[in-house]
Design a protein around this motif. Structure first.
Motif, PDB file in Angstrom:
ATOM      1  N   HIS A  52     -13.027 -10.185 -23.557  1.00  0.00           N
ATOM      2  CA  HIS A  52     -11.794 -10.388 -24.405  1.00  0.00           C
ATOM      3  C   HIS A  52     -10.816 -10.562 -23.744  1.00  0.00           C
ATOM      4  CE1 HIS A  52     -14.365  -9.123 -27.857  1.00  0.00           C
ATOM      5  NE2 HIS A  52     -14.689  -8.022 -27.108  1.00  0.00           N
ATOM      6  N   ASN A  53     -10.654 -10.197 -22.538  1.00  0.00           N
ATOM      7  CA  ASN A  53      -9.381 -10.494 -21.531  1.00  0.00           C
ATOM      8  C   ASN A  53      -9.711 -11.021 -20.195  1.00  0.00           C
ATOM      9  OD1 ASN A  53      -6.898 -10.350 -23.144  1.00  0.00           O
ATOM     10  ND2 ASN A  53      -7.920  -7.963 -23.452  1.00  0.00           N
ATOM     11  N   LEU A  54      -9.169 -12.302 -19.788  1.00  0.00           N
ATOM     12  CA  LEU A  54      -9.389 -12.763 -18.469  1.00  0.00           C
ATOM     13  C   LEU A  54      -8.278 -12.355 -17.615  1.00  0.00           C
ATOM     14  CD1 LEU A  54     -11.111 -13.973 -16.208  1.00  0.00           C
ATOM     15  CD2 LEU A  54     -10.763 -16.331 -16.994  1.00  0.00           C
ATOM     16  N   HIS A  55      -7.890 -11.349 -17.421  1.00  0.00           N
ATOM     17  CA  HIS A  55      -6.580 -11.022 -16.717  1.00  0.00           C
ATOM     18  C   HIS A  55      -6.948 -10.539 -15.099  1.00  0.00           C
ATOM     19  CE1 HIS A  55      -2.480  -9.457 -15.999  1.00  0.00           C
ATOM     20  NE2 HIS A  55      -3.388  -8.285 -15.439  1.00  0.00           N
ATOM     21  N   VAL A  56      -6.334 -11.103 -14.334  1.00  0.00           N
ATOM     22  CA  VAL A  56      -6.600 -10.688 -12.995  1.00  0.00           C
ATOM     23  C   VAL A  56      -5.303 -10.722 -12.188  1.00  0.00           C
ATOM     24  CG1 VAL A  56      -7.525 -11.346 -10.644  1.00  0.00           C
ATOM     25  CG2 VAL A  56      -8.614 -12.076 -13.114  1.00  0.00           C
ATOM     26  N   SER A  57      -5.153  -9.354 -11.976  1.00  0.00           N
ATOM     27  CA  SER A  57      -3.517  -9.040 -11.287  1.00  0.00           C
ATOM     28  C   SER A  57      -3.414  -9.401  -9.633  1.00  0.00           C
ATOM     29  CB  SER A  57      -3.516  -7.392 -11.355  1.00  0.00           C
ATOM     30  OG  SER A  57      -4.341  -6.801 -10.758  1.00  0.00           O
ATOM     31  N   GLU A  58      -4.572  -9.747  -8.943  1.00  0.00           N
ATOM     32  CA  GLU A  58      -4.345 -10.037  -7.898  1.00  0.00           C
ATOM     33  C   GLU A  58      -4.683 -11.510  -7.728  1.00  0.00           C
ATOM     34  OE1 GLU A  58      -6.378  -8.109  -4.877  1.00  0.00           O
ATOM     35  OE2 GLU A  58      -6.487  -6.110  -6.209  1.00  0.00           O
ATOM     36  N   PRO A  59      -3.872 -12.388  -6.649  1.00  0.00           N
ATOM     37  CA  PRO A  59      -3.910 -13.747  -6.762  1.00  0.00           C
ATOM     38  C   PRO A  59      -5.500 -14.106  -6.450  1.00  0.00           C
ATOM     39  CG  PRO A  59      -2.069 -13.132  -5.647  1.00  0.00           C
ATOM     40  CD  PRO A  59      -2.818 -11.852  -6.022  1.00  0.00           C
ATOM     41  N   LEU A  60      -6.044 -15.203  -7.062  1.00  0.00           N
ATOM     42  CA  LEU A  60      -7.217 -15.805  -6.581  1.00  0.00           C
ATOM     43  C   LEU A  60      -6.666 -17.018  -5.751  1.00  0.00           C
ATOM     44  CD1 LEU A  60      -9.054 -15.755 -10.251  1.00  0.00           C
ATOM     45  CD2 LEU A  60      -9.146 -13.954  -8.159  1.00  0.00           C
TER      46      LEU A  60
END
Length: 197
Positions: free
Chosen positions: A35-43
C-alpha cells in the motif's frame, strides 16, 4: 536487479530496500498487499523504478541516480519523487480511473524534474473546464499523451480543444504528441510539434 511479481509485500518492505546497496533496477508488479512504497533512506544506486498493478497509495523515495520511472495503475496514488533530481523520463498509465485532472494537478508536484513524460488515460465523462491554475511542469520538454474517451456522445464537438490547457501547464514544451480516441466509435490522431524560438 530485483523484480517482485505476485509477492506478498508487507509494510516492513521499506526497511528491506536500503539493505540492497547495489540495487539499480526495481520492478514491483501485481503485489496487491503493498500500500505504500516509502523509503526513508536514500537508494543511492537505483536508476530505474517500475510499479504496476499494485493497490498502492503513495510512492515516496529519494534515489539520487533515478532516471526512469514507470507507473501503471490507479491515479489515486500520491507520487512524491521530487528529491530525485536526475529523474528525466516518466511513464504514467491508468485505464481504470476517470481522472484527467490528476495529470495537471498531481503529476507536476510529484515529478517536477521530468523532461519526457508519456501519459495514458481513460476518460468516461465530460472533460472539466480546468478553471484552476495548474501547477507547472517546469522542466517538461517532450510529452506523449494518449487519451481514450469512453463515449463520444457525452462530449461536445470542441471538447478536445480544452486540452490546449497543456500548453499552460508546460510552458517550455518543445514536442507534444497527442493521440485522442473515442472508444469503438471513431479515432483520430492529432500530432503537434511545437518549436521554441
Amino acid at each position: 536487479m530485483l523484480t517482485l511479481k505476485h509477492v506478498l509485500v508487507l509494510d516492513n518492505f521499506q526497511y528491506f530496500l536500503p539493505k540492497c546497496p547495489a540495487l539499480e533496477w526495481l520492478e514491483i508488479l501485481m503485489c496487491s498487499q503493498l500500500h505504500n512504497l516509502h523509503v526513508s533512506e536514500p537508494l543511492l544506486r537505483l536508476e530505474f523504478l517500475r510499479v504496476q498493478g499494485c493497490a498502492i497509495n503513495k510512492i515516496e523515495l529519494h534515489a539520487p541516480k533515478l532516471t526512469t520511472f514507470e507507473y501503471r495503475g490507479c491515479f489515486k496514488v500520491i507520487i512524491a519523487l521530487h528529491k530525485c533530481l536526475k529523474l528525466k523520463t516518466a511513464s504514467i498509465a491508468s485505464h481504470i480511473e476517470d481522472n484527467l485532472e490528476y495529470v495537471f494537478t498531481g503529476l507536476p508536484n510529484g515529478l517536477p524534474h521530468v523532461e519526457r513524460l508519456h501519459v495514458k488515460v481513460f476518460v468516461r465523462t465530460q472533460i472539466p473546464g480546468f478553471t484552476q491554475l495548474p501547477l507547472k511542469f517546469i522542466n517538461l520538454r517532450h510529452l506523449i499523451m494518449r487519451i481514450t474517451f469512453g463515449s463520444a456522445k457525452r462530449f461536445g464537438k470542441n471538447a478536445v480543444l480544452q486540452l490546449a490547457y497543456l500548453l499552460e501547464a508546460a510552458p517550455l514544451l518543445v514536442d507534444l504528441h497527442l493521440d485522442v480516441s473515442y472508444y469503438a466509435i471513431c479515432t483520430f490522431i492529432l500530432f503537434v510539434v511545437l518549436n521554441t524560438l
